[in-house]
Motif scaffolding. Structure first.
Motif, mmCIF file in Angstrom:
data_model
loop_
_atom_site.group_PDB
_atom_site.id
_atom_site.type_symbol
_atom_site.label_atom_id
_atom_site.label_comp_id
_atom_site.label_asym_id
_atom_site.label_seq_id
_atom_site.Cartn_x
_atom_site.Cartn_y
_atom_site.Cartn_z
ATOM 1 N N THR A 247 0.846 -1.168 0.035
ATOM 2 C CA THR A 247 0.011 -0.061 -0.204
ATOM 3 C C THR A 247 0.901 1.129 -0.131
ATOM 4 O O THR A 247 0.724 2.157 -0.661
ATOM 5 N N ASN B 85 -8.167 -3.881 -1.932
ATOM 6 C CA ASN B 85 -8.123 -4.358 -0.768
ATOM 7 C C ASN B 85 -9.649 -4.252 -0.154
ATOM 8 O O ASN B 85 -10.026 -4.922 0.906
ATOM 9 N N ASP C 274 -3.139 -1.444 -5.983
ATOM 10 C CA ASP C 274 -2.833 -1.952 -4.559
ATOM 11 C C ASP C 274 -3.553 -3.270 -4.632
ATOM 12 O O ASP C 274 -4.873 -3.191 -4.388
ATOM 13 N N ASP D 79 -7.488 -0.051 2.583
ATOM 14 C CA ASP D 79 -5.916 0.258 3.188
ATOM 15 C C ASP D 79 -5.778 1.875 2.692
ATOM 16 O O ASP D 79 -5.139 2.731 3.585
#
Ligand SMILES: Nc1ncnc2c1ncn2[C@@H]1O[C@H](COP(=O)(O)OP(=O)(O)O)[C@@H](O)[C@H]1O
Ligand SMILES: [Mg+2]
Length: 380
Positions: free
Chosen positions: A148, A172, A254, A177
């Motif tokens: 992240t 996520n 991410d 995150d």
């Protein structure tokens, strides 16, 4: 507008060639060529908008210092650096110190003309979108290695350095995150968008989505503990990427640890996968397994890049050991900087906002230069 161009090189044949190329673009006007740094500096200082073409093949450090000095004094001057020693290190150094572009010698005419055109657009205040959008996923099968942190800081630096539109996609989901790290409250939730990709279009994306501060970074995430709007499938991810590609120059993803279907879809659709590891045996073993899996999934070898995070010179394990073990070059290493990263987390800001001169913030910036430059040159 007629933009004056100055050429700074000792090499007469390249002076002549450049002059011919410049004459092909009517927006530019060849002003003079010289091999005298002082003269070039004075000439640029007299001009408002200008282009300085400088050969940095010889005395590279001196020439790059000169670029820095010139751009600091004359922010309206765009510098094109030329070099025979085209390496990642040189590219990063020149661009970090202020060169707008760096091109390899011998010069390829098309690339040079394209650079002039980009510079003209920049002077006109036009935003240019790269021809192709590049999707870059940040992955590791291990938690806590820095996915992240790297995805966010890289996405932000790409937006700042290229001024192009960058989308940061946080896969996520419920853990949110990205929104936690920078304390954001997105107006639109990513899972809502994923369930409604047919209603998304360019206008919606660029006008409605939240930008990070006043940059060209757009964040697509769910807030933490958000109840997901229905089951998200692999094809939802694929559709989202398709829409994003029409509006963004870069999509940075991410991911969560693990080989879930959505993650694997994102990785397989990416042009580049940054596979993270730290310099310890469990993380490296993990990395080895990921490489084996990617191999069995027929990922192109070149698309997967090894990125070492929390690097320390004093580590028992050396970069050469990592390369031997993984049978792959390390693409980039990000230094360990607990203090800066912890302050960034506590303040809810990117590393560069804590201290842009810190080794870790510089490393994020340099990585973004390397990635944007290699994309431009189609090196990967
Ligand atoms: N280069 C670094 N130096 C020091 N700490 C780091 C670095 N990169 C990440 N961290 C810290 O490591 C922790 C885990 O990072 P995170 O990005 O959440 O990893 P992941 O997403 O892989 O779980 C965070 O507290 C982060 O601040
Ligand atoms: Mg994470």
């Amino acid at each position: 507008m007629n933009i004056p161009v100055l050429i700074l090189t000792k090499d007469e044949s390249s002076q002549n060639l450049l002059k011919l190329f410049i004459e092909e673009n009517k927006s530019f006007n060849f002003l003079a060529s010289t091999d005298d740094f002082e003269k070039a500096f004075l000439a640029v200082s007299e001009l408002k908008n200008s282009v300085l073409i400088i050969d940095i093949s010889e005395n590279e450090d001196f020439a790059i210092d000169f670029i820095k000095k010139t751009v600091e004094k004359n922010p309206e001057c765009k510098v094109i650096a030329l070099t025979e020693n085209y390496s990642a290190e040189t590219v990063i150094k020149a661009m970090r110190e202020g060169a707008a572009e760096i091109l390899r010698l011998p010069l390829i005419k098309e690339k040079f003309l394209k650079t002039l055109e980009d510079i003209k657009n920049a002077f006109d205040g036009k935003k240019v979108k790269s021809d192709k959008c590049k999707t870059i996923s940040v992955f590791s099968n291990k938690g806590g290695v820095g996915k992240t942190s790297i995805a966010m800081n890289l996405a932000l630096e790409l937006a700042k350095n290229t001024k192009e539109n960058v989308a940061l996609v946080d896969l996520n989901f419920q853990l949110g995150d990205v929104t936690t790290f920078w304390d954001l409250k997105p107006t639109y939730n990513l899972s809502y968008m994923l369930k409604n990709t047919d209603t998304l279009n360019k206008d919606f994306l660029l006008n409605t989505l939240d930008k990070y501060k006043d940059t060209s970074l757009y964040i697509l995430a769910d807030p933490p503990y958000f109840k997901q709007a229905g089951f998200v499938s692999e094809s939802d991810v694929e559709n989202l990427f398709k829409v994003l590609k029409t509006s963004f120059s870069y999509i940075i993803v991410d991911t969560t640890s693990g080989f879930g279907m959505k993650t694997m879809k994102a990785l397989s659709l990416s042009e580049m996968v940054l596979l993270l590891t730290t310099m310890d045996i469990p993380a490296l073993r993990n990395c080895q397994r990921c490489l084996e899996l990617f191999d069995s999934e027929d990922f192109e070898d070149d698309k997967v890049k090894i990125l070492v995070n929390r690097f320390m010179e004093t580590d028992d394990i050396k970069i050469e050991d990592v390369e031997k073990l993984l049978r792959k070059k390390v693409f980039w290493k990000i230094p360990n900087n607990y203090f800066t990263m912890m302050s960034a987390n506590n303040l809810g800001v990117p590393a560069a906002e804590v201290n842009k001169e810190s080794n870790v913030a510089r490393s994020f910036k340099d990585l973004s230069i390397l990635i944007s430059d290699s994309i431009y040159k189609q090196n990967f």
